[in-house]
Design an enzyme around this catalytic site. Structure first.
Site, PDB file in Angstrom:
ATOM      1  CE1 TYR B 257      -3.155   2.798   1.797  1.00  0.00           C
ATOM      2  CE2 TYR B 257      -3.943   2.004   0.461  1.00  0.00           C
ATOM      3  CZ  TYR B 257      -3.987   2.819   1.260  1.00  0.00           C
ATOM      4  OH  TYR B 257      -4.717   3.934   0.863  1.00  0.00           O
ATOM      5  CG  PHE B 314      -2.021   8.950  -4.705  1.00  0.00           C
ATOM      6  CD1 PHE B 314      -1.071   8.412  -4.027  1.00  0.00           C
ATOM      7  CD2 PHE B 314      -1.130   8.822  -6.086  1.00  0.00           C
ATOM      8  CE1 PHE B 314      -0.542   7.296  -4.309  1.00  0.00           C
ATOM      9  CE2 PHE B 314      -0.178   8.676  -6.488  1.00  0.00           C
ATOM     10  CZ  PHE B 314       1.106   7.389  -6.117  1.00  0.00           C
ATOM     11  CD  GLU B 315      -6.492   3.582  -2.223  1.00  0.00           C
ATOM     12  OE1 GLU B 315      -6.820   2.893  -2.880  1.00  0.00           O
ATOM     13  OE2 GLU B 315      -6.123   3.444  -0.675  1.00  0.00           O
ATOM     14  CB  ILE B 316       0.552   2.844  -6.563  1.00  0.00           C
ATOM     15  CG1 ILE B 316       0.788   3.949  -7.444  1.00  0.00           C
ATOM     16  CG2 ILE B 316       0.985   1.525  -6.812  1.00  0.00           C
ATOM     17  CD1 ILE B 316       1.695   4.906  -7.847  1.00  0.00           C
ATOM     18  CG  HIS B 351      -8.476   2.033   1.723  1.00  0.00           C
ATOM     19  ND1 HIS B 351      -8.444   2.496   0.251  1.00  0.00           N
ATOM     20  CD2 HIS B 351      -9.771   0.991   1.275  1.00  0.00           C
ATOM     21  CE1 HIS B 351      -9.761   1.768  -0.802  1.00  0.00           C
ATOM     22  NE2 HIS B 351     -10.295   0.812  -0.379  1.00  0.00           N
TER      23      HIS B 351
END
Lengths: 428, 428
Positions: B257, B314-316, B351
């Site tokens: 994450y 924003f998440e990768i 999350h």
């Protein structure tokens, strides 16, 4: 014995042939071309060095496959062993040389008039221009300021521009009252305009800026090296990819001036501009071109000005025309008449009237494929197919072209150009 | 006679050697690689055709030098004669193939949840992502909508994305009230929040969106093909060049994450989220990781939540982790407790709490080098050199990292990371 000698001879000859062939192939090694292209690109970029100051918490991966050579490279697949060092950051600036167009460049530059405090807004504009166009062409960029540029401005802009950056200060006599100007009268005008809420009407610096853009920017020492310019302002946007050399296009098509947005000017800012224009026309009838765009700026053959003009915050144009006798005579007339200070003449109507009268119609170009935004207007090319083909991301409902306040339809009519299919649906 | 025979033999051997060497070198001709790279790129671009519908008033220049092959190409300098046809427009989309990184790709996609009306804002975001990163990598992009996407949305996004685009509709049961939810109670909550002016507190669709992002997006059929995702929202900005494969980085560094901005959540939206979290922890102690980031989310060893979370727009991240038993058990607990509707639980704290408790500390990554803006916050990396090296155009005075309302400093402390030099000067 003879047999052994023979084999030795065969082997020697084979070896010799191999050496010859290797020699022949290595002198035309594409890696030579590769190297010089990389040098070319590097010599046009600002100097960038990689740091590893952010990724301390994790060991870096082995970088063999991390380093991304362009697939179009020939044979350059083995990494120099120094790069397998795990100390290097994965984010290596300039490791992917941009696709830079080959072919010769025109003698052209971007030009921006800016204050130090505009740095981040200019940075946005540079990004737009680079991403849509200049990363492929690496044209220079001249920055001009009535004050000295500070280190931060120079550093940020140099890092972002893919061509050479140059910084110029405007001479005091190009940014001050000419000695013939009655400054009291000018101050009264500012007071009146402040009351009437004429936009920028109360500003001295805005007037110096308009006068500078009208009569001097193309004469700055840094600009004398160039023949073509593309003016860029802070916080602009470009929405479509531009995959050809716009300067070369202008040159090869004998264009001298161009625009993307046109509109009516506020009459309160230019009440007597046309009178001055007529004075110039009477003194220099030879400077008025046959087959010009009079019909764009006048509905009565030149008696009065209809206020149509090209929006000058975007211009790709020829500097030699501006530095030529006709334009200089025109500017001198305007400057003597004092309307930059006694009114609020903008460089946009000044450039536009000059272009409309001194140039042939076909010397003015409408860059339909350069989709552009400068507050508060957008040029978003008409036609869905056109926009998809040019990878445009503008919102067509924001297109100003066919708005009643735009003069672009008039431009099409004056030039006998067919209006683009679907324009009626885009009259916003 | 013997002499002549000898020479003939020498010549034959030399000839044979030449043939062998030529054969060896031609099987590794870079032009083969060149061709396949071009095909690869073409197969990943939308289909684009050039039009010549705008430049009617001027003959086009000869295009020999107009067509810009990349200097890194080998030998491809002569134009196919068809292109010297003066009917072609100078603006030829896709004539300059982008520099695309070689090497393998990860099994990854961008993912965006959007409405049809978001098309132009999404187009802006796509441009940002493409210009700073994806034009080099051509990763796919999945778009999800609770309604069907219209033709315009698909057309515009497909034209702009350099990878494959996929469009999915969200199943009704992932965007509706579970049968155990008391809808009257939920309506009352919305009324109360409307009074208290809790942002989005009166919205049903916002809650469905939060629940979808919390528990379902990674399970959409289109997402099942992928292991990694990068979430992108409308109207975002990226300010620095990203010259490495962020998905590969995550994989090789065993990250699950990541984030760029962190902050405190509005407690009015999540009053009992931690109670639900504790229930899950009690039922599944084995799912709570050793060496996790408890200290990021709690100042008292887990009794209460301090509201720190990663900003999920924003998440990768890794999809398999989300699809794994621990996360699914956690989501089920939250869904049963009903806080998505009886409160206003955002997917961001959901999350974040999951990542903080289920993952080891070192599995969460702070992408300092991805400079990002989503209204109203900016992550602009600290340090002038860093920004220049990465060609960042963000305004450092807008950096939110060291603001009192950010939790990023806490993240650094929890992970024993050194704060970047100069952070104290950037406490805005």
């Amino acid at each position: 014995m003879a047999g052994t000698q023979r084999y030795i001879r065969y082997i020697l000859i084979a070896f010799l042939c191999l050496i010859i062939v290797y020699f022949i192939s290595s002198t035309s090694d594409p890696r030579d071309q590769l190297q010089s292209a990389t040098d070319y690109i590097k010599s046009h970029s600002g100097s960038l060095t990689a740091h590893r100051d952010d990724e301390d918490e994790a060991p870096l991966p082995g970088l063999d496959d991390e380093r991304p050579p362009i697939p179009l490279e020939t044979g350059a697949r083995t990494l120099p062993s120094a790069l397998e060092d795990t100390d290097t950051t994965p984010n290596k600036p300039n490791e992917l040389p941009p696709a830079v167009a080959s072919g010769e460049r025109m003698n052209a530059t971007f030009v921006t008039l800016a204050r130090n405090s505009d740095v981040w807004e200019i940075a946005e504009s540079i990004r737009q221009v680079e991403d849509r166009f200049n990363r492929k062409y690496n044209y220079d960029w001249v920055f001009l300021n009535d004050n000295e540029f500070d280190e931060q401005f120079k550093r940020v802009t140099t890092a972002l521009v893919s061509g050479k950056t140059k910084y110029g200060t405007i001479p005091k006599d190009h940014w001050s009252y000419p000695e013939w100007i009655d400054q009291d009268k000018a101050a009264k005008v500012r007071d009146e305009m402040r009351e009437k809420k004429v936009i920028y009407g109360d500003s001295v610096s805005y007037r110096h800026m308009c006068r500078y853009e009208s009569g001097f920017f193309f004469r700055h020492p840094l600009m004398l090296d160039y023949e073509w310019y593309w003016r860029v302002e802070p916080s602009i946007k470009l929405f479509c990819d531009i995959n050809y050399d716009t300067f070369k296009f202008m040159a090869e098509n004998k264009k001298k001036y161009s625009f993307v947005i046109s509109l009516y000017e506020y009459v309160e800012t230019i009440p007597t501009l046309w009178d001055s224009t007529k004075r110039w026309m009477e003194k220099h009838p030879d400077q008025v071109a046959e087959g010009n765009s009079m019909k764009f700026v006048s509905d009565d053959g030149g008696k009065t000005y209809n206020h149509c003009h090209f929006w000058s915050n975007f211009e790709i144009g020829n500097l030699n025309w501006l530095r030529g006798q006709a334009y200089m005579d025109y500017f001198d007339q305007l400057d003597k008449d004092g309307g930059f200070f006694y009114e609020r003449w903008g460089d946009a109507p000044v450039h536009s009237v000059a272009a409309a009268l001194m140039l042939k119609k076909e010397e003015i170009h409408f860059f339909n494929d350069i989709s552009y935004y400068h507050v508060p207007f957008t040029h978003c090319p008409t036609g869905d197919d056109f926009r998809m083909d040019h990878k445009c991301h503008c919102n067509p409902s924001e297109n100003f072209d066919w708005n009643g306040y735009s003069c672009t339809k008039r431009f099409f009519e004056v030039n006998d150009m067919e209006l683009p299919k679907g324009w009626q649906q885009e009259q916003h």
